[in-house]
Design a protein around this motif. Structure first.
Motif, PDB file in Angstrom:
ATOM      1  N   GLY A 107      30.398  35.775  35.900  1.00  0.00           N
ATOM      2  CA  GLY A 107      31.154  36.197  37.063  1.00  0.00           C
ATOM      3  C   GLY A 107      32.064  37.365  36.778  1.00  0.00           C
ATOM      4  N   ASP A 108      33.116  37.492  37.587  1.00  0.00           N
ATOM      5  CA  ASP A 108      34.028  38.627  37.490  1.00  0.00           C
ATOM      6  C   ASP A 108      35.216  38.281  36.599  1.00  0.00           C
ATOM      7  OD1 ASP A 108      32.571  40.244  39.299  1.00  0.00           O
ATOM      8  OD2 ASP A 108      33.372  39.054  40.941  1.00  0.00           O
ATOM      9  N   ALA A 109      35.545  39.175  35.706  1.00  0.00           N
ATOM     10  CA  ALA A 109      36.720  39.035  34.850  1.00  0.00           C
ATOM     11  C   ALA A 109      37.172  40.430  34.477  1.00  0.00           C
ATOM     12  CB  ALA A 109      36.378  38.211  33.604  1.00  0.00           C
ATOM     13  N   PRO A 110      38.394  40.599  34.008  1.00  0.00           N
ATOM     14  CA  PRO A 110      38.835  41.932  33.588  1.00  0.00           C
ATOM     15  C   PRO A 110      37.895  42.510  32.536  1.00  0.00           C
ATOM     16  CG  PRO A 110      40.660  40.397  33.640  1.00  0.00           C
ATOM     17  CD  PRO A 110      39.426  39.584  33.831  1.00  0.00           C
ATOM     18  N   ILE A 111      37.611  43.800  32.630  1.00  0.00           N
ATOM     19  CA  ILE A 111      36.687  44.433  31.694  1.00  0.00           C
ATOM     20  C   ILE A 111      37.319  45.676  31.091  1.00  0.00           C
ATOM     21  CG2 ILE A 111      34.638  43.586  32.880  1.00  0.00           C
ATOM     22  CD1 ILE A 111      34.318  46.354  34.117  1.00  0.00           C
ATOM     23  N   ALA A 112      36.797  46.098  29.965  1.00  0.00           N
ATOM     24  CA  ALA A 112      37.303  47.302  29.311  1.00  0.00           C
ATOM     25  C   ALA A 112      36.981  48.522  30.153  1.00  0.00           C
ATOM     26  CB  ALA A 112      36.674  47.428  27.929  1.00  0.00           C
ATOM     27  N   THR A 113      37.853  49.510  30.089  1.00  0.00           N
ATOM     28  CA  THR A 113      37.674  50.716  30.867  1.00  0.00           C
ATOM     29  C   THR A 113      36.335  51.379  30.547  1.00  0.00           C
ATOM     30  OG1 THR A 113      40.052  51.070  30.862  1.00  0.00           O
ATOM     31  CG2 THR A 113      38.681  52.951  31.420  1.00  0.00           C
ATOM     32  N   GLY A 114      35.517  51.623  31.578  1.00  0.00           N
ATOM     33  CA  GLY A 114      34.251  52.319  31.400  1.00  0.00           C
ATOM     34  C   GLY A 114      33.150  51.480  30.795  1.00  0.00           C
ATOM     35  N   ARG A 115      33.383  50.198  30.579  1.00  0.00           N
ATOM     36  CA  ARG A 115      32.370  49.337  29.988  1.00  0.00           C
ATOM     37  C   ARG A 115      32.282  48.048  30.778  1.00  0.00           C
ATOM     38  NH1 ARG A 115      35.253  51.822  26.077  1.00  0.00           N
ATOM     39  NH2 ARG A 115      34.165  52.872  24.388  1.00  0.00           N
ATOM     40  N   THR A 116      31.074  47.535  30.934  1.00  0.00           N
ATOM     41  CA  THR A 116      30.856  46.284  31.643  1.00  0.00           C
ATOM     42  C   THR A 116      30.247  45.273  30.690  1.00  0.00           C
ATOM     43  OG1 THR A 116      30.481  47.460  33.720  1.00  0.00           O
ATOM     44  CG2 THR A 116      29.689  45.190  33.587  1.00  0.00           C
ATOM     45  N   PRO A 117      30.834  44.085  30.545  1.00  0.00           N
ATOM     46  CA  PRO A 117      30.252  43.081  29.662  1.00  0.00           C
ATOM     47  C   PRO A 117      28.915  42.597  30.206  1.00  0.00           C
ATOM     48  CG  PRO A 117      32.046  42.141  30.932  1.00  0.00           C
ATOM     49  CD  PRO A 117      32.053  43.618  31.214  1.00  0.00           C
ATOM     50  N   TYR A 118      27.999  42.274  29.322  1.00  0.00           N
ATOM     51  CA  TYR A 118      26.720  41.740  29.787  1.00  0.00           C
ATOM     52  C   TYR A 118      26.803  40.233  30.018  1.00  0.00           C
ATOM     53  CZ  TYR A 118      25.678  40.175  24.958  1.00  0.00           C
ATOM     54  OH  TYR A 118      25.698  39.571  23.713  1.00  0.00           O
ATOM     55  N   TRP A 119      27.863  39.600  29.530  1.00  0.00           N
ATOM     56  CA  TRP A 119      28.108  38.172  29.794  1.00  0.00           C
ATOM     57  C   TRP A 119      29.601  37.912  29.735  1.00  0.00           C
ATOM     58  CZ3 TRP A 119      30.429  34.116  27.139  1.00  0.00           C
ATOM     59  CH2 TRP A 119      30.179  32.825  27.642  1.00  0.00           C
ATOM     60  N   THR A 120      30.102  37.112  30.689  1.00  0.00           N
ATOM     61  CA  THR A 120      31.529  36.797  30.747  1.00  0.00           C
ATOM     62  C   THR A 120      31.716  35.342  31.148  1.00  0.00           C
ATOM     63  OG1 THR A 120      32.306  39.034  31.257  1.00  0.00           O
ATOM     64  CG2 THR A 120      33.677  37.220  32.008  1.00  0.00           C
ATOM     65  N   PHE A 121      32.679  34.716  30.532  1.00  0.00           N
ATOM     66  CA  PHE A 121      33.143  33.386  30.932  1.00  0.00           C
ATOM     67  C   PHE A 121      34.644  33.479  31.170  1.00  0.00           C
ATOM     68  CE2 PHE A 121      35.538  29.623  29.692  1.00  0.00           C
ATOM     69  CZ  PHE A 121      34.966  28.646  30.496  1.00  0.00           C
ATOM     70  N   SER A 122      35.130  32.837  32.229  1.00  0.00           N
ATOM     71  CA  SER A 122      36.573  32.776  32.438  1.00  0.00           C
ATOM     72  C   SER A 122      36.936  31.496  33.169  1.00  0.00           C
ATOM     73  CB  SER A 122      37.076  33.997  33.227  1.00  0.00           C
ATOM     74  OG  SER A 122      36.517  34.019  34.519  1.00  0.00           O
ATOM     75  N   ASP A 123      38.130  30.993  32.886  1.00  0.00           N
ATOM     76  CA  ASP A 123      38.612  29.780  33.548  1.00  0.00           C
ATOM     77  C   ASP A 123      40.138  29.821  33.572  1.00  0.00           C
ATOM     78  OD1 ASP A 123      38.833  27.340  34.735  1.00  0.00           O
ATOM     79  OD2 ASP A 123      37.980  26.176  33.091  1.00  0.00           O
ATOM     80  N   ASP A 124      40.706  29.662  34.774  1.00  0.00           N
ATOM     81  CA  ASP A 124      42.157  29.575  34.897  1.00  0.00           C
ATOM     82  C   ASP A 124      42.599  28.159  35.220  1.00  0.00           C
ATOM     83  OD1 ASP A 124      41.358  29.310  37.495  1.00  0.00           O
ATOM     84  OD2 ASP A 124      42.453  31.040  38.272  1.00  0.00           O
ATOM     85  N   PHE A 125      41.649  27.210  35.154  1.00  0.00           N
ATOM     86  CA  PHE A 125      41.911  25.776  35.288  1.00  0.00           C
ATOM     87  C   PHE A 125      42.382  25.370  36.679  1.00  0.00           C
ATOM     88  CE2 PHE A 125      42.691  27.135  30.908  1.00  0.00           C
ATOM     89  CZ  PHE A 125      41.666  26.429  30.282  1.00  0.00           C
ATOM     90  N   GLU A 126      42.163  26.268  37.675  1.00  0.00           N
ATOM     91  CA  GLU A 126      42.553  25.937  39.044  1.00  0.00           C
ATOM     92  C   GLU A 126      41.673  24.840  39.641  1.00  0.00           C
ATOM     93  OE1 GLU A 126      45.489  27.775  40.636  1.00  0.00           O
ATOM     94  OE2 GLU A 126      45.474  27.564  38.463  1.00  0.00           O
ATOM     95  N   LEU A 127      40.504  24.574  39.054  1.00  0.00           N
ATOM     96  CA  LEU A 127      39.662  23.473  39.516  1.00  0.00           C
ATOM     97  C   LEU A 127      40.234  22.125  39.108  1.00  0.00           C
ATOM     98  CD1 LEU A 127      36.066  24.857  38.812  1.00  0.00           C
ATOM     99  CD2 LEU A 127      37.311  24.800  40.986  1.00  0.00           C
ATOM    100  N   GLY A 128      41.173  22.127  38.180  1.00  0.00           N
ATOM    101  CA  GLY A 128      41.839  20.899  37.801  1.00  0.00           C
ATOM    102  C   GLY A 128      41.124  20.055  36.771  1.00  0.00           C
ATOM    103  N   ASP A 129      40.082  20.623  36.145  1.00  0.00           N
ATOM    104  CA  ASP A 129      39.347  19.856  35.135  1.00  0.00           C
ATOM    105  C   ASP A 129      38.651  20.826  34.183  1.00  0.00           C
ATOM    106  OD1 ASP A 129      36.974  20.766  36.454  1.00  0.00           O
ATOM    107  OD2 ASP A 129      37.044  19.022  37.780  1.00  0.00           O
ATOM    108  N   PHE A 130      37.846  20.280  33.279  1.00  0.00           N
ATOM    109  CA  PHE A 130      37.155  21.085  32.270  1.00  0.00           C
ATOM    110  C   PHE A 130      35.658  21.208  32.554  1.00  0.00           C
ATOM    111  CE2 PHE A 130      40.716  19.378  29.502  1.00  0.00           C
ATOM    112  CZ  PHE A 130      41.388  20.586  29.415  1.00  0.00           C
ATOM    113  N   ARG A 131      35.240  21.158  33.802  1.00  0.00           N
ATOM    114  CA  ARG A 131      33.818  21.131  34.119  1.00  0.00           C
ATOM    115  C   ARG A 131      33.068  22.386  33.660  1.00  0.00           C
ATOM    116  NH1 ARG A 131      34.121  21.038  40.613  1.00  0.00           N
ATOM    117  NH2 ARG A 131      35.953  19.762  40.061  1.00  0.00           N
ATOM    118  N   ARG A 132      33.755  23.501  33.513  1.00  0.00           N
ATOM    119  CA  ARG A 132      33.082  24.739  33.127  1.00  0.00           C
ATOM    120  C   ARG A 132      32.783  24.827  31.629  1.00  0.00           C
ATOM    121  NH1 ARG A 132      36.837  28.654  36.791  1.00  0.00           N
ATOM    122  NH2 ARG A 132      35.638  28.504  38.712  1.00  0.00           N
TER     123      ARG A 132
END
Length: 271
Positions: free
Chosen positions: A37-62
């Motif tokens: 999904g979408d996460a902060p990326i380095a200037t001028g570069r796009t990651p080919y894979w990203t994982f992010s979690d801010d725990f707003e779902l309230g659990d560790f399902r990700r």
């Protein structure tokens, strides 16, 4: 006993290390972006894979899996957070040598989805409330499920008093390495800090640490960063505590990004 590690933040140290300035926010700003999904990326570069979690779902399902020793706590806390409602809460009590962490399996281009080339970057916001002496520092990154292959970073206690950032690394192909800064973090207990580790993979690879969007100049080094058969995971929380005293932290806004380029300018940032 594991080494303790510390922080030095100096103005202009990005250029000192040949690193680019912190990037502008990337993606669509979706704080709940999961793998791919979408996460902060380095200037001028796009990651080919990203994982992010801010725990707003309230659990560790990700998360793929995790580890919690007896007499340790690993949970989503609904009252403490860098932003939003929730964070990861990890605690290991005094007298209990052990772990309390969550792990995400990487999806690289190497055998079995391992990461064998390019750049691996990991970032989180961390608030420590208690830290034991002679404990594994607050670790937010560990590559490889093998105990003989890892790069881990965190906040350690200085023997003379105070705490600061650093990293410890080991691989079957190289000697153990550790880098520690020489200055303390004033609000190491109770303050939120954004910490990022960037690993450029290669025979002449590179590891660097950023604290609150500034490079830590004494905590970076060149060495062989090619794990065998490849880096396969990242862990956030407490991969180790000596149990000499209570160790406790809250962790929020965890991000892992993989890039095809092996470039020291790659940097997720804290925006």
């Amino acid at each position: 006993m594991r080494r303790a590690l510390w922080l030095l933040v100096l103005a202009g140290c990005n250029q000192l290390l040949g690193l680019e300035p912190p990037p502008a926010p990337g993606g669509t700003g979706n704080p709940d972006a999961a793998a791919g999904g979408d996460a902060p990326i380095a200037t001028g570069r796009t990651p080919y894979w990203t994982f992010s979690d801010d725990f707003e779902l309230g659990d560790f399902r990700r998360w793929s899996t995790g580890g919690t020793s007896p007499d340790a706590v690993l949970e989503v806390d609904h009252t403490v957070a860098a932003a939003g409602c929730c964070s990861m809460h990890a605690r290991i009590n005094a007298g209990a040598v052990g772990v309390a962490y969550k792990l995400i399996t990487l999806q690289g281009d190497g055998p079995g989805g391992t990461v064998t080339a390019g750049t691996l970057a990991m970032r989180a916001r961390i608030k420590a409330t208690q830290l034991a002496a002679d404990t594994r520092e607050i670790a937010i990154v560990q590559g490889g499920t093998s105990g003989s292959q890892f790069v881990t970073s965190g906040l350690g206690q200085i023997s003379g008093g105070g705490f600061g950032w650093g990293y410890d690394a080991t691989d079957a192909a190289v000697d153990n390495r550790a880098k520690a800064s020489t200055a303390t973090v004033d609000d190491a207990l109770g303050g939120w800090h954004c910490i990022e580790v960037v690993i450029n993979l290669g025979d002449a690879g590179h590891v660097a640490i950023f604290s609150d969007d500034l490079a830590v100049p004494l905590v970076e080094d060149d060495f062989n960063t090619l794990a065998q058969p490849g880096w396969d995971s990242a862990t956030f929380g407490l991969p180790f505590s000596s149990g000499s005293a209570l160790t406790e932290l809250y962790l929020d806004d965890a991000v892992v990004s993989l890039y095809h380029d092996s470039d020291r300018g790659i940097h997720i940032g804290c925006k």
